[in-house]
Write a protein that holds these residues in place. Sequence first.
Motif, PDB file in Angstrom:
ATOM      1  N   GLU A 243       0.822  -1.206   0.000  1.00  0.00           N
ATOM      2  CA  GLU A 243       0.000   0.000   0.000  1.00  0.00           C
ATOM      3  C   GLU A 243       0.858   1.259   0.000  1.00  0.00           C
ATOM      4  O   GLU A 243       0.513   2.263  -0.633  1.00  0.00           O
ATOM      5  CB  GLU A 243      -0.948   0.002   1.205  1.00  0.00           C
ATOM      6  N   GLN A 244       1.992   1.216   0.700  1.00  0.00           N
ATOM      7  CA  GLN A 244       2.874   2.383   0.687  1.00  0.00           C
ATOM      8  C   GLN A 244       3.474   2.582  -0.704  1.00  0.00           C
ATOM      9  O   GLN A 244       3.631   3.721  -1.167  1.00  0.00           O
ATOM     10  CB  GLN A 244       3.986   2.209   1.727  1.00  0.00           C
ATOM     11  N   LEU A 245       3.787   1.484  -1.383  1.00  0.00           N
ATOM     12  CA  LEU A 245       4.274   1.572  -2.756  1.00  0.00           C
ATOM     13  C   LEU A 245       3.190   2.132  -3.666  1.00  0.00           C
ATOM     14  O   LEU A 245       3.461   2.955  -4.556  1.00  0.00           O
ATOM     15  CB  LEU A 245       4.722   0.194  -3.240  1.00  0.00           C
ATOM     16  N   SER A 246       1.949   1.727  -3.456  1.00  0.00           N
ATOM     17  CA  SER A 246       0.840   2.247  -4.245  1.00  0.00           C
ATOM     18  C   SER A 246       0.693   3.755  -4.063  1.00  0.00           C
ATOM     19  O   SER A 246       0.482   4.498  -5.041  1.00  0.00           O
ATOM     20  CB  SER A 246      -0.468   1.547  -3.845  1.00  0.00           C
ATOM     21  N   VAL A 247       0.834   4.221  -2.833  1.00  0.00           N
ATOM     22  CA  VAL A 247       0.759   5.660  -2.569  1.00  0.00           C
ATOM     23  C   VAL A 247       1.847   6.402  -3.334  1.00  0.00           C
ATOM     24  O   VAL A 247       1.600   7.453  -3.945  1.00  0.00           O
ATOM     25  CB  VAL A 247       0.886   5.934  -1.048  1.00  0.00           C
ATOM     26  N   ALA A 248       3.052   5.841  -3.325  1.00  0.00           N
ATOM     27  CA  ALA A 248       4.163   6.479  -4.041  1.00  0.00           C
ATOM     28  C   ALA A 248       3.907   6.500  -5.542  1.00  0.00           C
ATOM     29  O   ALA A 248       4.167   7.503  -6.219  1.00  0.00           O
ATOM     30  CB  ALA A 248       5.468   5.754  -3.721  1.00  0.00           C
ATOM     31  N   TYR A 249       3.393   5.400  -6.086  1.00  0.00           N
ATOM     32  CA  TYR A 249       3.083   5.349  -7.519  1.00  0.00           C
ATOM     33  C   TYR A 249       2.029   6.393  -7.896  1.00  0.00           C
ATOM     34  O   TYR A 249       2.084   6.997  -8.974  1.00  0.00           O
ATOM     35  CB  TYR A 249       2.587   3.960  -7.899  1.00  0.00           C
ATOM     36  N   GLN A 250       1.061   6.586  -7.026  1.00  0.00           N
ATOM     37  CA  GLN A 250       0.025   7.586  -7.320  1.00  0.00           C
ATOM     38  C   GLN A 250       0.623   8.987  -7.457  1.00  0.00           C
ATOM     39  O   GLN A 250       0.147   9.791  -8.269  1.00  0.00           O
ATOM     40  CB  GLN A 250      -1.028   7.586  -6.207  1.00  0.00           C
ATOM     41  N   CYS A 251       1.662   9.268  -6.696  1.00  0.00           N
ATOM     42  CA  CYS A 251       2.280  10.600  -6.735  1.00  0.00           C
ATOM     43  C   CYS A 251       2.954  10.882  -8.074  1.00  0.00           C
ATOM     44  O   CYS A 251       3.116  12.049  -8.450  1.00  0.00           O
ATOM     45  CB  CYS A 251       3.298  10.737  -5.609  1.00  0.00           C
ATOM     46  N   ILE A 252       3.371   9.836  -8.781  1.00  0.00           N
ATOM     47  CA  ILE A 252       4.026  10.039 -10.082  1.00  0.00           C
ATOM     48  C   ILE A 252       3.104   9.583 -11.217  1.00  0.00           C
ATOM     49  O   ILE A 252       3.557   9.310 -12.323  1.00  0.00           O
ATOM     50  CB  ILE A 252       5.389   9.328 -10.149  1.00  0.00           C
ATOM     51  N   ASN A 253       1.804   9.489 -10.892  1.00  0.00           N
ATOM     52  CA  ASN A 253       0.767   9.180 -11.892  1.00  0.00           C
ATOM     53  C   ASN A 253       0.951   7.818 -12.565  1.00  0.00           C
ATOM     54  O   ASN A 253       0.513   7.635 -13.700  1.00  0.00           O
ATOM     55  CB  ASN A 253       0.692  10.285 -12.954  1.00  0.00           C
ATOM     56  N   ARG A 254       1.533   6.882 -11.848  1.00  0.00           N
ATOM     57  CA  ARG A 254       1.547   5.500 -12.334  1.00  0.00           C
ATOM     58  C   ARG A 254       0.298   4.815 -11.773  1.00  0.00           C
ATOM     59  O   ARG A 254       0.349   3.905 -10.961  1.00  0.00           O
ATOM     60  CB  ARG A 254       2.845   4.808 -11.922  1.00  0.00           C
ATOM     61  N   LEU A 255      -0.841   5.316 -12.238  1.00  0.00           N
ATOM     62  CA  LEU A 255      -2.114   4.939 -11.623  1.00  0.00           C
ATOM     63  C   LEU A 255      -2.501   3.500 -11.901  1.00  0.00           C
ATOM     64  O   LEU A 255      -3.090   2.835 -11.047  1.00  0.00           O
ATOM     65  CB  LEU A 255      -3.216   5.883 -12.105  1.00  0.00           C
ATOM     66  N   ASP A 256      -2.212   2.996 -13.091  1.00  0.00           N
ATOM     67  CA  ASP A 256      -2.568   1.608 -13.407  1.00  0.00           C
ATOM     68  C   ASP A 256      -1.849   0.647 -12.479  1.00  0.00           C
ATOM     69  O   ASP A 256      -2.438  -0.326 -11.988  1.00  0.00           O
ATOM     70  CB  ASP A 256      -2.238   1.289 -14.863  1.00  0.00           C
ATOM     71  N   GLU A 257      -0.552   0.916 -12.227  1.00  0.00           N
ATOM     72  CA  GLU A 257       0.204   0.054 -11.319  1.00  0.00           C
ATOM     73  C   GLU A 257      -0.297   0.202  -9.883  1.00  0.00           C
ATOM     74  O   GLU A 257      -0.396  -0.795  -9.143  1.00  0.00           O
ATOM     75  CB  GLU A 257       1.691   0.402 -11.399  1.00  0.00           C
ATOM     76  N   ALA A 258      -0.607   1.435  -9.491  1.00  0.00           N
ATOM     77  CA  ALA A 258      -1.135   1.653  -8.141  1.00  0.00           C
ATOM     78  C   ALA A 258      -2.453   0.924  -7.952  1.00  0.00           C
ATOM     79  O   ALA A 258      -2.692   0.293  -6.911  1.00  0.00           O
ATOM     80  CB  ALA A 258      -1.305   3.150  -7.888  1.00  0.00           C
ATOM     81  N   LEU A 259      -3.324   0.974  -8.971  1.00  0.00           N
ATOM     82  CA  LEU A 259      -4.622   0.307  -8.865  1.00  0.00           C
ATOM     83  C   LEU A 259      -4.453  -1.209  -8.842  1.00  0.00           C
ATOM     84  O   LEU A 259      -5.170  -1.909  -8.109  1.00  0.00           O
ATOM     85  CB  LEU A 259      -5.518   0.718 -10.026  1.00  0.00           C
ATOM     86  N   GLU A 260      -3.513  -1.710  -9.614  1.00  0.00           N
ATOM     87  CA  GLU A 260      -3.267  -3.156  -9.615  1.00  0.00           C
ATOM     88  C   GLU A 260      -2.837  -3.624  -8.225  1.00  0.00           C
ATOM     89  O   GLU A 260      -3.291  -4.659  -7.730  1.00  0.00           O
ATOM     90  CB  GLU A 260      -2.182  -3.498 -10.639  1.00  0.00           C
TER      91      GLU A 260
END
Length: 290
Positions: free
Chosen positions: A54-71
Amino acid sequence: AQKLLTQSLISTPHNFDYLRELTNLFIQDGRYGEAVTYAEQFVARNGQTIPALEQLSVAYQCINRLDEALEITGATIKAVPPKFLDIRLASYLSIAGRSARLDHRAQAHKLLLAAINQSLPDDNPLAWMSNDTNALRRFAFLMPYYGISDKVLMRVFQAIGDSLDHRMPRLPKPKSKPRGKAKLRIGYVSYNFSEHPIGHLLSPFFEAHAATGTELYLYALHLNAHDPSDYAGRIRATTEHYRDCRGMTPAQLATQIRTDNISILIDLDGYLGGGMPEAFAMRPAPIQIH
């Protein structure tokens, strides 16, 4: 703090608390790439635990890697479905909406309705205060996008308000001072006195404020680093009573407002990100408007 946390994480590389605090500091400073790097390294080193993912997902969201964050978040939601209105469910709703993934909408809505019944039961309002207030503040923003009724949304607002009211101490009552012919002092508090719709729309309003015959006080909680039109400078120039409140605690902000002897205090952020309703819960002004 970042240096100390980095050293702590190096010496104890399996400590998730250090990772969370370090990556959150990087995100606050806009150093998103470093947050991603540390989170990815932690997951590679320690395995795919839900908190680390989940912390990695939060970081991905900050750089707009939304597909990876959602996965990532979708997988953790599937593995351990949330039962309450927690930050993980809020994150799932947010990413699904931001990435326009309508295929997740039905599942998100189902989880949301179940969590509402568990977290905000109709027959036990006292239980509402046991929720994570930070998570509820995100749901206050997200629920309208998922078609949740205003009646339920008001439950969320009440839970946030009651929780803040319960845990925040009141400032001591001020000694009454005769105002005589002194001008009313109107204070505005916002995280967004810069490049933001609040800055765009209210800069001319503040410029015209002097014509009202009142004194204008502005309490800025944040300045957007990306402000090409310098809305922050334009707003700052509207009053000699501009307060740079970045880094203040709620108690420090409330004390500053009380010291300024504000007559009417206006919260421009409400429960949105960056706002500080905790300071308002301390009742620094006799009249407060949200």
